[in-house]
Design an enzyme around this catalytic site. Structure first.
Site, PDB file in Angstrom:
ATOM      1  N   LYS A  72     -44.356   3.587  49.850  1.00  0.00           N
ATOM      2  CA  LYS A  72     -44.585   3.748  51.293  1.00  0.00           C
ATOM      3  C   LYS A  72     -43.280   4.121  51.988  1.00  0.00           C
ATOM      4  O   LYS A  72     -43.257   4.976  52.878  1.00  0.00           O
ATOM      5  CB  LYS A  72     -45.144   2.452  51.892  1.00  0.00           C
ATOM      6  N   GLN A 106     -47.311  -6.472  53.581  1.00  0.00           N
ATOM      7  CA  GLN A 106     -47.910  -6.143  52.289  1.00  0.00           C
ATOM      8  C   GLN A 106     -48.728  -7.331  51.772  1.00  0.00           C
ATOM      9  O   GLN A 106     -48.234  -8.447  51.692  1.00  0.00           O
ATOM     10  CB  GLN A 106     -46.794  -5.777  51.290  1.00  0.00           C
ATOM     11  N   ASP A 123     -52.015  -0.970  59.735  1.00  0.00           N
ATOM     12  CA  ASP A 123     -53.045  -1.178  58.710  1.00  0.00           C
ATOM     13  C   ASP A 123     -54.422  -1.393  59.353  1.00  0.00           C
ATOM     14  O   ASP A 123     -55.436  -1.417  58.671  1.00  0.00           O
ATOM     15  CB  ASP A 123     -52.700  -2.425  57.871  1.00  0.00           C
TER      16      ASP A 123
END
Ligand code: NDP
Length: 292
Positions: free
Chosen positions: A53, A97, A120
């Site tokens: 990422k 994460q 997200d």
């Protein structure tokens, strides 16, 4: 002829648009969007994801910030870090994460993220905005799935979409996005009676289950579009292979278009994360709409 929907190529297009939008933001507004990623613990797969990422973020011309906390970090420490990032005006996107170590409540940590920086799309606020049809940030894999379907059929209105899987991460938001495209949506799951018959009704069949090749070729209506979200590692003929939730070889005989695994929805997930970061940056900084 069945179209194989090329996720790598579509993701490359999305990334090129993002890089263009970032470059315009920099030249016109002197703004460099920044994505902060929080990684707790030493799960090797998570380290690989976070590194990838970071690389993708920088390649798009954005700033990548990584915060690594030890596996024993207290929940309050993670929450404090998220609050600091919320307050930092130079940070546009925050991603924690997952999975977090077991002693930490993912739900509490995720819901601490400022919804306008929640790239997200996992906070309850953004889930609510999606259901209410309000502007928000949408989870990346479902968004990528819809973008892919629209490459072969730009107007999905009136189609019957069947989404197999009702997870918070994929199935539910994907169903909401398809509803927003004016599809008639059926959500199927582990208790669905006669799943093959339900799937045979689908003009767009999306599988997000986690069972290798669950969806058989004869579950697919002639001409259907198939979006296979599943990523399953299996041992076959002495080799480790990645396969989807759809029996690709058999299904493509009936489908008009199908995403492969690997090389389908997977590459779109990071592309949509970058997309959300640019969108968040533009909205937060009042720069107007971005064409990504
Ligand atoms: P979850 O395990 O959270 O959800 C699975 C869903 O499948 C549940 O809703 C479950 O139903 C349903 N299900 C389980 N068994 C059956 C069955 N026999 N028939 C019908 N439905 C069934 O998984 P995720 O949504 O997180 O992920 C799904 C797949 O997508 C996985 O393979 C994952 O690796 C992949 N994935 C891929 C991503 C990408 O970037 N391409 C990103 C995220 C996930 P119930 O609710 O009734 O239990």
């Amino acid at each position: 002829m069945t179209t194989i929907i090329d996720g790598k190529a579509i993701a490359a297009d999305v990334r090129a648009k993002i890089a263009q939008a970032v470059s315009t933001m920099q030249s016109q507004h002197n703004v460099q969007p920044a994505l902060a990623v929080v990684l707790v613990g030493d799960d090797p797969a998570s380290h690989v994801y976070v590194r990838n990422k970071g690389i993708a973020t920088e390649k798009a011309g954005m700033k990548s910030i990584e915060h690594r906390l030890p596996v024993g970090a207290a929940e309050d420490d993670v929450v404090s870090l998220v609050r600091e990032l919320n307050a930092d005006d130079t940070v546009d996107g925050i991603l924690v994460q997952l999975p977090l170590p077991e002693h930490i409540s993912s739900s509490r940590v995720i819901n601490e993220i400022d919804p306008d920086k929640d790239v997200d799309g996992l906070t309850e606020v953004n889930a609510g905005r999606l259901i209410l049809g309000k502007e928000g940030l949408v989870p990346c894999t479902p968004q990528g799935s819809v973008i892919m379907a629209k490459t072969v059929r730009p107007n999905l209105s009136g189609l019957h979409a069947v989404v197999v899987g009702r997870s918070i991460l994929v199935g539910k938001p994907l169903s909401m996005l398809l509803l927003a495209e004016n599809c008639t949506v059926t959500m199927a799951h582990s208790r669905t009676a006669d799943l093959p018959a339900v799937c045979r009704e689908a003009d767009i069949l999306c599988a997000a289950v986690g069972i290798p090749r669950l969806v058989k070729g004869d579950w697919v209506k002639k001409g259907a579009i198939i979006i296979d979200v599943g990523i399953n590692r299996i041992e076959e003929q002495g080799k480790t292979r990645l396969v989807g939730d759809v029996d690709f070889d058999a299904a493509k005989e009936n489908a008009s278009a199908i995403t492969p695994v690997p090389g389908g929805v997977g590459p779109m997930t990071i592309a949509c994360l970058l997309r959300n970061t640019v969108i968040a940056a533009a909205r937060r900084r009042g720069l107007g709409a971005v064409d990504v």
